[in-house]
Design an enzyme around this catalytic site. Sequence first.
Site, PDB file in Angstrom:
ATOM      1  N   GLU A   1      29.975  32.848  29.672  1.00 18.06           N
ATOM      2  CA  GLU A   1      30.460  34.238  29.581  1.00 18.06           C
ATOM      3  C   GLU A   1      30.181  34.808  28.191  1.00 18.06           C
ATOM      4  O   GLU A   1      30.310  34.105  27.194  1.00 18.06           O
ATOM      5  CB  GLU A   1      31.975  34.233  29.837  1.00 18.06           C
ATOM      6  CG  GLU A   1      32.583  35.613  29.858  1.00 18.06           C
ATOM      7  CD  GLU A   1      33.883  35.615  30.626  1.00 18.06           C
ATOM      8  OE1 GLU A   1      33.875  35.333  31.840  1.00 18.06           O
ATOM      9  OE2 GLU A   1      34.918  35.880  29.988  1.00 18.06           O
TER      10      GLU A   1
ATOM     11  N   THR B   1      31.784  40.480  30.153  1.00 17.47           N
ATOM     12  CA  THR B   1      33.104  41.090  30.363  1.00 17.47           C
ATOM     13  C   THR B   1      33.038  42.610  30.160  1.00 17.47           C
ATOM     14  O   THR B   1      32.024  43.147  29.709  1.00 17.47           O
ATOM     15  CB  THR B   1      34.174  40.485  29.430  1.00 17.47           C
ATOM     16  OG1 THR B   1      33.831  40.820  28.097  1.00 17.47           O
ATOM     17  CG2 THR B   1      34.260  38.982  29.590  1.00 17.47           C
TER      18      THR B   1
ATOM     19  N   HIS C   1      31.303  42.293  34.801  1.00 19.29           N
ATOM     20  CA  HIS C   1      32.721  42.560  35.085  1.00 19.29           C
ATOM     21  C   HIS C   1      32.922  44.078  35.159  1.00 19.29           C
ATOM     22  O   HIS C   1      32.208  44.843  34.509  1.00 19.29           O
ATOM     23  CB  HIS C   1      33.618  42.022  33.970  1.00 19.29           C
ATOM     24  CG  HIS C   1      33.636  40.524  33.865  1.00 19.29           C
ATOM     25  ND1 HIS C   1      34.699  39.834  33.349  1.00 19.29           N
ATOM     26  CD2 HIS C   1      32.728  39.586  34.210  1.00 19.29           C
ATOM     27  CE1 HIS C   1      34.442  38.536  33.373  1.00 19.29           C
ATOM     28  NE2 HIS C   1      33.235  38.360  33.882  1.00 19.29           N
TER      29      HIS C   1
ATOM     30  N   ARG D   1      41.325  44.525  38.050  1.00 21.29           N
ATOM     31  CA  ARG D   1      42.175  45.671  37.779  1.00 21.29           C
ATOM     32  C   ARG D   1      42.182  45.997  36.289  1.00 21.29           C
ATOM     33  O   ARG D   1      42.074  47.140  35.887  1.00 21.29           O
ATOM     34  CB  ARG D   1      43.619  45.373  38.227  1.00 21.29           C
ATOM     35  CG  ARG D   1      44.507  46.597  38.133  1.00 21.29           C
ATOM     36  CD  ARG D   1      45.969  46.241  38.170  1.00 21.29           C
ATOM     37  NE  ARG D   1      46.350  45.500  36.985  1.00 21.29           N
ATOM     38  CZ  ARG D   1      47.549  45.008  36.777  1.00 21.29           C
ATOM     39  NH1 ARG D   1      48.487  45.162  37.695  1.00 21.29           N
ATOM     40  NH2 ARG D   1      47.828  44.348  35.676  1.00 21.29           N
ATOM     41  N   GLY D   2      42.291  44.937  35.432  1.00 22.82           N
ATOM     42  CA  GLY D   2      42.479  45.158  33.997  1.00 22.82           C
ATOM     43  C   GLY D   2      43.967  45.171  33.689  1.00 22.82           C
ATOM     44  O   GLY D   2      44.811  45.279  34.596  1.00 22.82           O
TER      45      GLY D   2
ATOM     46  N   TYR E   1      44.750  33.140  39.311  1.00 22.18           N
ATOM     47  CA  TYR E   1      45.602  32.623  38.230  1.00 22.18           C
ATOM     48  C   TYR E   1      46.344  31.365  38.692  1.00 22.18           C
ATOM     49  O   TYR E   1      47.417  31.473  39.309  1.00 22.18           O
ATOM     50  CB  TYR E   1      46.601  33.718  37.805  1.00 22.18           C
ATOM     51  CG  TYR E   1      45.871  34.995  37.413  1.00 22.18           C
ATOM     52  CD1 TYR E   1      45.517  35.228  36.101  1.00 22.18           C
ATOM     53  CD2 TYR E   1      45.472  35.928  38.393  1.00 22.18           C
ATOM     54  CE1 TYR E   1      44.792  36.365  35.747  1.00 22.18           C
ATOM     55  CE2 TYR E   1      44.753  37.057  38.054  1.00 22.18           C
ATOM     56  CZ  TYR E   1      44.421  37.269  36.722  1.00 22.18           C
ATOM     57  OH  TYR E   1      43.691  38.384  36.381  1.00 22.18           O
TER      58      TYR E   1
ATOM     59  N   HIS F   1      49.926  35.029  37.886  1.00 23.97           N
ATOM     60  CA  HIS F   1      49.628  36.152  36.992  1.00 23.97           C
ATOM     61  C   HIS F   1      50.891  36.501  36.218  1.00 23.97           C
ATOM     62  O   HIS F   1      51.992  36.401  36.767  1.00 23.97           O
ATOM     63  CB  HIS F   1      49.134  37.349  37.819  1.00 23.97           C
ATOM     64  CG  HIS F   1      48.727  38.515  36.988  1.00 23.97           C
ATOM     65  ND1 HIS F   1      49.506  39.638  36.841  1.00 23.97           N
ATOM     66  CD2 HIS F   1      47.624  38.727  36.224  1.00 23.97           C
ATOM     67  CE1 HIS F   1      48.885  40.498  36.036  1.00 23.97           C
ATOM     68  NE2 HIS F   1      47.747  39.974  35.656  1.00 23.97           N
TER      69      HIS F   1
HETATM   70  P1  FAD Z   1      45.098  42.257  40.627  1.00 20.81           P
HETATM   71  O1  FAD Z   1      44.423  41.314  41.524  1.00 20.81           O
HETATM   72  O2  FAD Z   1      45.181  43.667  41.042  1.00 20.81           O
HETATM   73  O3  FAD Z   1      46.565  41.682  40.350  1.00 20.81           O
HETATM   74  C1  FAD Z   1      47.388  42.219  39.310  1.00 20.81           C
HETATM   75  C2  FAD Z   1      48.860  41.947  39.606  1.00 20.81           C
HETATM   76  O4  FAD Z   1      49.262  42.771  40.716  1.00 20.81           O
HETATM   77  C3  FAD Z   1      49.167  40.503  40.010  1.00 20.81           C
HETATM   78  O5  FAD Z   1      50.427  40.180  39.475  1.00 20.81           O
HETATM   79  C4  FAD Z   1      49.242  40.565  41.533  1.00 20.81           C
HETATM   80  O6  FAD Z   1      50.082  39.567  42.099  1.00 20.81           O
HETATM   81  C5  FAD Z   1      49.803  41.969  41.758  1.00 20.81           C
HETATM   82  N1  FAD Z   1      49.360  42.563  43.033  1.00 20.81           N
HETATM   83  C6  FAD Z   1      48.095  42.599  43.516  1.00 20.81           C
HETATM   84  N2  FAD Z   1      48.071  43.250  44.711  1.00 20.81           N
HETATM   85  C7  FAD Z   1      49.357  43.637  44.958  1.00 20.81           C
HETATM   86  C8  FAD Z   1      49.972  44.364  46.011  1.00 20.81           C
HETATM   87  N3  FAD Z   1      49.256  44.803  47.065  1.00 20.81           N
HETATM   88  N4  FAD Z   1      51.322  44.593  45.957  1.00 20.81           N
HETATM   89  C9  FAD Z   1      52.043  44.143  44.899  1.00 20.81           C
HETATM   90  N5  FAD Z   1      51.505  43.467  43.850  1.00 20.81           N
HETATM   91  C10 FAD Z   1      50.190  43.204  43.893  1.00 20.81           C
HETATM   92  N6  FAD Z   1      40.216  42.014  31.721  1.00 20.81           N
HETATM   93  C11 FAD Z   1      39.406  42.952  31.156  1.00 20.81           C
HETATM   94  O7  FAD Z   1      39.894  43.971  30.629  1.00 20.81           O
HETATM   95  N7  FAD Z   1      38.038  42.804  31.177  1.00 20.81           N
HETATM   96  C12 FAD Z   1      37.433  41.717  31.739  1.00 20.81           C
HETATM   97  O8  FAD Z   1      36.201  41.609  31.743  1.00 20.81           O
HETATM   98  C13 FAD Z   1      38.261  40.708  32.325  1.00 20.81           C
HETATM   99  N8  FAD Z   1      37.724  39.604  32.924  1.00 20.81           N
HETATM  100  C14 FAD Z   1      38.539  38.683  33.507  1.00 20.81           C
HETATM  101  C15 FAD Z   1      37.960  37.561  34.145  1.00 20.81           C
HETATM  102  C16 FAD Z   1      38.757  36.598  34.741  1.00 20.81           C
HETATM  103  C17 FAD Z   1      38.115  35.419  35.446  1.00 20.81           C
HETATM  104  C18 FAD Z   1      40.171  36.709  34.681  1.00 20.81           C
HETATM  105  C19 FAD Z   1      41.046  35.636  35.281  1.00 20.81           C
HETATM  106  C20 FAD Z   1      40.756  37.814  34.068  1.00 20.81           C
HETATM  107  C21 FAD Z   1      39.955  38.814  33.479  1.00 20.81           C
HETATM  108  N9  FAD Z   1      40.496  39.956  32.866  1.00 20.81           N
HETATM  109  C22 FAD Z   1      39.679  40.904  32.291  1.00 20.81           C
HETATM  110  C23 FAD Z   1      41.974  40.133  32.804  1.00 20.81           C
HETATM  111  C24 FAD Z   1      42.520  40.921  34.012  1.00 20.81           C
HETATM  112  O9  FAD Z   1      42.018  42.234  33.968  1.00 20.81           O
HETATM  113  C25 FAD Z   1      44.049  40.921  33.924  1.00 20.81           C
HETATM  114  O10 FAD Z   1      44.552  39.642  34.130  1.00 20.81           O
HETATM  115  C26 FAD Z   1      44.773  41.937  34.817  1.00 20.81           C
HETATM  116  O11 FAD Z   1      46.131  42.018  34.377  1.00 20.81           O
HETATM  117  C27 FAD Z   1      44.796  41.600  36.300  1.00 20.81           C
HETATM  118  O12 FAD Z   1      43.595  41.844  36.891  1.00 20.81           O
HETATM  119  P2  FAD Z   1      43.314  41.394  38.444  1.00 20.81           P
HETATM  120  O13 FAD Z   1      42.004  41.897  38.797  1.00 20.81           O
HETATM  121  O14 FAD Z   1      43.598  39.947  38.589  1.00 20.81           O
HETATM  122  O15 FAD Z   1      44.458  42.249  39.155  1.00 20.81           O
END
Ligand code: FAD
Length: 290
Positions: free
Chosen positions: A17, A48, A77, A107-108, A145, A149
Amino acid sequence: MKIKDILKETTPHISFEVFPPKTDAGFESVLAATDKIAALKPSYISVTYGAGGGTSKNTVNIASHIKDDLGVTSLAHLTCVSSTREHVHEVIRKLKEKGIENILALRGDIPKESEFPLPDQYKYASELIKEIREQGDFCIGAACYPEGHVEAERKKDDIDHLKHKVDCGVDFLTTQMFFENSIFYNFLYKIREKGIVVPVLPGIMPVTNKKQMKRICDMSGTVLPQRFIDVLERFGDEPKAMQQAGIAYATDQIIDLFANGINHVHIYSMNKPEVAEAIMNNLSEIVAGR
Ligand code: FAD
Protein backbone atom coordinates in the site's frame (compact mmCIF):
# COMPACT_ATOMS: atom_id res chain seq x y z
CA MET A 1 -6.30 -7.14 -14.05
CA LYS A 2 -9.13 -7.55 -11.59
CA ILE A 3 -8.01 -8.37 -8.06
CA LYS A 4 -10.79 -10.95 -7.68
CA ASP A 5 -9.00 -12.95 -10.41
CA ILE A 6 -5.59 -12.60 -8.73
CA LEU A 7 -7.19 -13.89 -5.53
CA LYS A 8 -8.09 -17.16 -7.23
CA GLU A 9 -4.40 -18.09 -7.23
CA THR A 10 -3.50 -20.50 -4.45
CA THR A 11 0.22 -19.77 -3.97
CA PRO A 12 1.41 -17.17 -1.40
CA HIS A 13 1.00 -13.58 -2.64
CA ILE A 14 1.85 -10.18 -1.17
CA SER A 15 0.35 -6.78 -2.00
CA PHE A 16 1.55 -3.39 -0.76
CA GLU A 17 0.00 0.00 0.00
CA VAL A 18 1.11 3.56 -0.66
CA PHE A 19 -0.54 6.81 0.38
CA PRO A 20 -0.71 9.95 -1.78
CA PRO A 21 0.97 13.21 -0.74
CA LYS A 22 -1.16 15.79 1.07
CA THR A 23 0.19 18.53 -1.22
CA ASP A 24 1.37 18.46 -4.83
CA ALA A 25 4.90 19.26 -3.60
CA GLY A 26 5.26 15.74 -2.21
CA PHE A 27 4.14 14.02 -5.40
CA GLU A 28 7.58 13.17 -6.83
CA SER A 29 8.86 11.56 -3.64
CA VAL A 30 5.73 9.39 -3.33
CA LEU A 31 6.16 8.38 -6.97
CA ALA A 32 9.80 7.43 -6.34
CA ALA A 33 8.78 5.26 -3.37
CA THR A 34 5.98 3.70 -5.42
CA ASP A 35 8.37 2.83 -8.25
CA LYS A 36 10.69 1.00 -5.83
CA ILE A 37 7.77 -0.90 -4.27
CA ALA A 38 6.48 -1.88 -7.73
CA ALA A 39 9.93 -3.26 -8.62
CA LEU A 40 9.36 -5.91 -5.92
CA LYS A 41 6.59 -7.30 -8.14
CA PRO A 42 3.73 -7.49 -5.63
CA SER A 43 0.40 -8.92 -6.80
CA TYR A 44 -1.02 -5.37 -6.63
CA ILE A 45 -0.45 -1.99 -5.02
CA SER A 46 -3.25 -0.07 -3.31
CA VAL A 47 -3.36 3.72 -3.11
CA THR A 48 -5.18 5.26 -0.16
CA TYR A 49 -7.56 8.22 -0.38
CA GLY A 50 -7.04 11.36 1.69
CA ALA A 51 -9.81 11.92 4.24
CA GLY A 52 -12.13 14.57 2.83
CA GLY A 53 -11.35 13.75 -0.80
CA GLY A 54 -9.27 16.90 -1.34
CA THR A 55 -6.35 14.92 -2.75
CA SER A 56 -8.47 12.57 -4.87
CA LYS A 57 -6.64 13.46 -8.08
CA ASN A 58 -3.37 12.21 -6.55
CA THR A 59 -4.95 8.83 -5.75
CA VAL A 60 -6.24 8.52 -9.31
CA ASN A 61 -2.93 9.63 -10.85
CA ILE A 62 -0.76 7.34 -8.72
CA ALA A 63 -3.06 4.34 -9.31
CA SER A 64 -2.90 5.09 -13.02
CA HIS A 65 0.93 5.36 -12.97
CA ILE A 66 1.20 1.99 -11.17
CA LYS A 67 -0.95 0.30 -13.79
CA ASP A 68 0.19 2.01 -16.99
CA ASP A 69 3.85 2.86 -16.37
CA LEU A 70 4.91 0.18 -13.89
CA GLY A 71 2.79 -2.71 -15.19
CA VAL A 72 1.43 -3.64 -11.74
CA THR A 73 -2.28 -4.01 -10.94
CA SER A 74 -3.52 -1.08 -8.89
CA LEU A 75 -6.32 -0.64 -6.39
CA ALA A 76 -7.65 2.90 -5.86
CA HIS A 77 -9.25 3.61 -2.47
CA LEU A 78 -12.30 5.86 -2.51
CA THR A 79 -14.01 7.33 0.57
CA CYS A 80 -17.40 9.00 0.44
CA VAL A 81 -18.30 10.46 3.84
CA SER A 82 -16.92 13.97 3.39
CA SER A 83 -17.80 14.39 -0.28
CA THR A 84 -20.89 15.22 -2.25
CA ARG A 85 -22.35 12.48 -4.44
CA GLU A 86 -21.42 14.61 -7.41
CA HIS A 87 -17.73 14.64 -6.47
CA VAL A 88 -17.69 10.90 -5.78
CA HIS A 89 -19.36 10.16 -9.12
CA GLU A 90 -16.79 12.36 -10.83
CA VAL A 91 -13.92 10.36 -9.27
CA ILE A 92 -15.55 7.07 -10.34
CA ARG A 93 -15.82 8.47 -13.88
CA LYS A 94 -12.10 9.38 -13.85
CA LEU A 95 -11.13 5.92 -12.62
CA LYS A 96 -13.17 4.39 -15.41
CA GLU A 97 -11.60 6.71 -18.01
CA LYS A 98 -8.11 5.70 -16.86
CA GLY A 99 -8.98 2.01 -17.04
CA ILE A 100 -8.55 1.40 -13.29
CA GLU A 101 -10.56 -1.75 -12.61
CA ASN A 102 -10.24 -2.06 -8.83
CA ILE A 103 -11.75 0.22 -6.17
CA LEU A 104 -11.62 -0.17 -2.37
CA ALA A 105 -14.93 1.44 -1.42
CA LEU A 106 -14.89 3.06 2.01
CA ARG A 107 -17.03 5.35 4.06
CA GLY A 108 -14.10 7.21 5.69
CA ASP A 109 -14.01 8.55 9.25
CA ILE A 110 -16.86 10.82 10.30
CA PRO A 111 -15.62 14.45 10.14
CA LYS A 112 -15.51 15.99 13.62
CA GLU A 113 -16.01 19.55 12.47
CA SER A 114 -19.27 19.17 10.51
CA GLU A 115 -22.74 17.71 10.87
CA PHE A 116 -23.11 14.07 9.78
CA PRO A 117 -24.60 13.03 7.44
CA LEU A 118 -25.48 16.14 5.49
CA PRO A 119 -28.52 15.85 3.19
CA ASP A 120 -27.64 14.03 -0.02
CA GLN A 121 -24.43 12.65 1.46
CA TYR A 122 -23.39 9.11 2.24
CA LYS A 123 -23.82 7.47 5.63
CA TYR A 124 -22.28 4.03 5.02
CA ALA A 125 -19.86 2.41 2.57
CA SER A 126 -22.65 0.07 1.41
CA GLU A 127 -24.37 3.04 -0.32
CA LEU A 128 -21.17 3.83 -2.23
CA ILE A 129 -20.71 0.18 -3.20
CA LYS A 130 -24.18 0.04 -4.76
CA GLU A 131 -23.43 3.18 -6.79
CA ILE A 132 -20.02 1.93 -8.01
CA ARG A 133 -21.72 -1.31 -9.14
CA GLU A 134 -24.19 0.75 -11.17
CA GLN A 135 -21.46 2.84 -12.79
CA GLY A 136 -19.15 0.24 -14.28
CA ASP A 137 -17.63 -3.19 -14.36
CA PHE A 138 -15.33 -2.62 -11.38
CA CYS A 139 -13.86 -5.18 -8.98
CA ILE A 140 -14.90 -3.79 -5.58
CA GLY A 141 -13.10 -4.30 -2.29
CA ALA A 142 -14.20 -3.12 1.16
CA ALA A 143 -12.80 -2.84 4.69
CA CYS A 144 -13.44 -5.12 7.65
CA TYR A 145 -12.39 -5.06 11.29
CA PRO A 146 -11.41 -8.29 13.08
CA GLU A 147 -11.49 -6.46 16.44
CA GLY A 148 -14.74 -4.65 15.58
CA HIS A 149 -15.03 -1.14 14.09
CA VAL A 150 -14.46 1.61 16.69
CA GLU A 151 -18.04 2.89 16.36
CA ALA A 152 -19.66 -0.52 16.78
CA GLU A 153 -20.95 -1.14 20.29
CA ARG A 154 -21.36 -4.87 19.66
CA LYS A 155 -19.14 -6.99 17.38
CA LYS A 156 -22.20 -8.99 16.36
CA ASP A 157 -23.85 -5.88 14.88
CA ASP A 158 -20.63 -4.99 13.08
CA ILE A 159 -20.63 -8.41 11.39
CA ASP A 160 -24.33 -8.03 10.46
CA HIS A 161 -23.49 -4.67 8.83
CA LEU A 162 -20.54 -6.29 7.07
CA LYS A 163 -22.83 -8.99 5.66
CA HIS A 164 -25.16 -6.29 4.31
CA LYS A 165 -22.19 -4.39 2.82
CA VAL A 166 -20.81 -7.49 1.09
CA ASP A 167 -24.27 -8.29 -0.29
CA CYS A 168 -24.34 -4.83 -1.91
CA GLY A 169 -21.63 -6.01 -4.31
CA VAL A 170 -18.24 -6.57 -2.63
CA ASP A 171 -15.74 -8.91 -4.33
CA PHE A 172 -13.13 -9.06 -1.54
CA LEU A 173 -12.37 -7.65 1.91
CA THR A 174 -9.18 -6.31 3.45
CA THR A 175 -8.81 -6.20 7.23
CA GLN A 176 -7.72 -3.47 9.54
CA MET A 177 -4.24 -4.28 10.89
CA PHE A 178 -3.96 -6.71 13.81
CA PHE A 179 -0.99 -7.99 15.80
CA GLU A 180 -2.32 -11.32 17.01
CA ASN A 181 -3.25 -13.80 14.29
CA SER A 182 -5.75 -15.70 16.44
CA ILE A 183 -7.94 -12.55 16.34
CA PHE A 184 -8.04 -12.86 12.54
CA TYR A 185 -8.72 -16.62 12.57
CA ASN A 186 -11.63 -16.16 15.03
CA PHE A 187 -13.06 -13.34 12.93
CA LEU A 188 -12.82 -15.42 9.75
CA TYR A 189 -14.67 -18.25 11.48
CA LYS A 190 -17.46 -15.89 12.62
CA ILE A 191 -17.99 -14.20 9.27
CA ARG A 192 -17.96 -17.48 7.34
CA GLU A 193 -20.62 -18.72 9.77
CA LYS A 194 -22.68 -15.61 8.86
CA GLY A 195 -22.45 -16.49 5.16
CA ILE A 196 -19.77 -13.98 4.14
CA VAL A 197 -17.82 -16.03 1.63
CA VAL A 198 -15.73 -13.49 -0.33
CA PRO A 199 -11.91 -13.66 -0.02
CA VAL A 200 -10.52 -11.78 3.01
CA LEU A 201 -7.01 -10.35 2.87
CA PRO A 202 -5.36 -9.93 6.26
CA GLY A 203 -3.74 -6.47 6.53
CA ILE A 204 -0.35 -6.55 8.26
CA MET A 205 1.51 -3.46 9.44
CA PRO A 206 5.27 -3.68 9.93
CA VAL A 207 5.69 -1.23 12.81
CA THR A 208 8.84 0.85 12.57
CA ASN A 209 7.95 3.77 14.83
CA LYS A 210 6.64 3.61 18.40
CA LYS A 211 4.92 7.03 18.42
CA GLN A 212 3.09 6.43 15.13
CA MET A 213 1.88 3.11 16.57
CA LYS A 214 0.32 4.73 19.61
CA ARG A 215 -1.61 7.22 17.45
CA ILE A 216 -2.86 4.54 15.05
CA CYS A 217 -4.01 2.26 17.88
CA ASP A 218 -5.85 5.10 19.63
CA MET A 219 -7.72 5.87 16.39
CA SER A 220 -8.50 2.31 15.33
CA GLY A 221 -9.01 0.57 18.67
CA THR A 222 -6.41 -2.08 17.74
CA VAL A 223 -5.31 -4.08 20.79
CA LEU A 224 -1.62 -4.81 21.22
CA PRO A 225 -0.66 -8.25 22.58
CA GLN A 226 1.89 -8.28 25.42
CA ARG A 227 4.45 -9.94 23.09
CA PHE A 228 4.27 -6.87 20.85
CA ILE A 229 4.23 -4.37 23.74
CA ASP A 230 7.48 -6.00 24.92
CA VAL A 231 9.04 -5.37 21.49
CA LEU A 232 7.92 -1.71 21.56
CA GLU A 233 9.21 -1.20 25.11
CA ARG A 234 12.57 -2.81 24.42
CA PHE A 235 13.32 -1.30 20.97
CA GLY A 236 10.89 1.61 20.56
CA ASP A 237 13.45 4.33 21.30
CA GLU A 238 16.11 2.99 18.91
CA PRO A 239 14.79 3.63 15.37
CA LYS A 240 16.99 1.11 13.55
CA ALA A 241 16.44 -1.64 16.10
CA MET A 242 12.67 -0.91 16.10
CA GLN A 243 12.57 -1.16 12.31
CA GLN A 244 14.36 -4.52 12.35
CA ALA A 245 12.16 -5.86 15.13
CA GLY A 246 8.96 -4.56 13.45
CA ILE A 247 9.86 -6.24 10.17
CA ALA A 248 10.69 -9.51 11.95
CA TYR A 249 7.39 -9.40 13.88
CA ALA A 250 5.38 -8.76 10.69
CA THR A 251 7.28 -11.52 8.83
CA ASP A 252 6.45 -13.94 11.63
CA GLN A 253 2.74 -13.04 11.36
CA ILE A 254 2.80 -13.42 7.56
CA ILE A 255 4.48 -16.84 7.65
CA ASP A 256 1.94 -18.04 10.22
CA LEU A 257 -0.91 -16.81 7.95
CA PHE A 258 0.51 -18.60 4.91
CA ALA A 259 1.13 -21.74 6.99
CA ASN A 260 -2.55 -21.68 7.99
CA GLY A 261 -3.80 -21.67 4.41
CA ILE A 262 -4.11 -17.93 3.68
CA ASN A 263 -2.83 -17.18 0.19
CA HIS A 264 -2.86 -13.38 0.00
CA VAL A 265 -1.57 -10.93 2.59
CA HIS A 266 -1.75 -7.14 2.26
CA ILE A 267 1.10 -5.12 3.76
CA TYR A 268 0.62 -1.58 5.05
CA SER A 269 3.97 -0.52 3.64
CA MET A 270 3.39 3.23 4.25
CA ASN A 271 5.57 4.55 1.37
CA LYS A 272 8.62 2.75 2.79
CA PRO A 273 10.27 0.73 0.01
CA GLU A 274 13.08 -0.39 2.34
CA VAL A 275 10.51 -2.03 4.64
CA ALA A 276 8.64 -3.63 1.73
CA GLU A 277 11.93 -4.93 0.32
CA ALA A 278 13.08 -6.38 3.66
CA ILE A 279 9.77 -8.27 3.97
CA MET A 280 10.04 -9.60 0.41
CA ASN A 281 13.65 -10.70 1.12
CA ASN A 282 12.48 -12.54 4.23
CA LEU A 283 9.88 -14.35 2.09
CA SER A 284 12.05 -14.86 -1.01
CA GLU A 285 11.52 -18.64 -1.13
CA ILE A 286 7.87 -18.41 -0.09
CA VAL A 287 6.27 -15.68 -2.22
CA ALA A 288 6.36 -15.83 -5.98
CA GLY A 289 6.92 -12.41 -7.63
CA ARG A 290 4.58 -11.71 -10.50
P1 FAD B 1 -18.75 1.19 6.90
O1 FAD B 1 -18.64 -0.15 6.33
O2 FAD B 1 -19.80 2.09 6.38
O3 FAD B 1 -18.91 1.03 8.48
C1 FAD B 1 -18.78 2.15 9.37
C2 FAD B 1 -19.52 1.89 10.67
O4 FAD B 1 -20.93 1.93 10.41
C3 FAD B 1 -19.24 0.52 11.30
O5 FAD B 1 -19.24 0.69 12.69
C4 FAD B 1 -20.43 -0.33 10.86
O6 FAD B 1 -20.73 -1.39 11.76
C5 FAD B 1 -21.55 0.71 10.83
N1 FAD B 1 -22.60 0.40 9.84
C6 FAD B 1 -22.41 0.03 8.55
N2 FAD B 1 -23.61 -0.16 7.93
C7 FAD B 1 -24.56 0.12 8.87
C8 FAD B 1 -25.98 0.13 8.85
N3 FAD B 1 -26.66 -0.20 7.74
N4 FAD B 1 -26.66 0.47 9.99
C9 FAD B 1 -25.97 0.80 11.12
N5 FAD B 1 -24.61 0.83 11.19
C10 FAD B 1 -23.92 0.47 10.09
N6 FAD B 1 -9.83 5.83 5.44
C11 FAD B 1 -9.52 6.85 4.58
O7 FAD B 1 -9.85 8.02 4.84
N7 FAD B 1 -8.85 6.59 3.41
C12 FAD B 1 -8.45 5.34 3.05
O8 FAD B 1 -7.85 5.14 1.99
C13 FAD B 1 -8.75 4.26 3.94
N8 FAD B 1 -8.41 2.97 3.64
C14 FAD B 1 -8.75 1.96 4.48
C15 FAD B 1 -8.40 0.63 4.14
C16 FAD B 1 -8.72 -0.42 4.98
C17 FAD B 1 -8.37 -1.84 4.58
C18 FAD B 1 -9.36 -0.17 6.22
C19 FAD B 1 -9.67 -1.31 7.17
C20 FAD B 1 -9.72 1.13 6.57
C21 FAD B 1 -9.42 2.21 5.71
N9 FAD B 1 -9.78 3.53 6.01
C22 FAD B 1 -9.46 4.56 5.15
C23 FAD B 1 -10.48 3.84 7.28
C24 FAD B 1 -12.02 3.81 7.13
O9 FAD B 1 -12.42 4.84 6.26
C25 FAD B 1 -12.64 4.00 8.52
O10 FAD B 1 -12.38 2.90 9.32
C26 FAD B 1 -14.13 4.35 8.54
O11 FAD B 1 -14.45 4.79 9.86
C27 FAD B 1 -15.07 3.20 8.21
O12 FAD B 1 -15.10 2.94 6.87
P2 FAD B 1 -15.90 1.64 6.28
O13 FAD B 1 -15.83 1.71 4.84
O14 FAD B 1 -15.41 0.42 6.97
O15 FAD B 1 -17.37 2.00 6.80
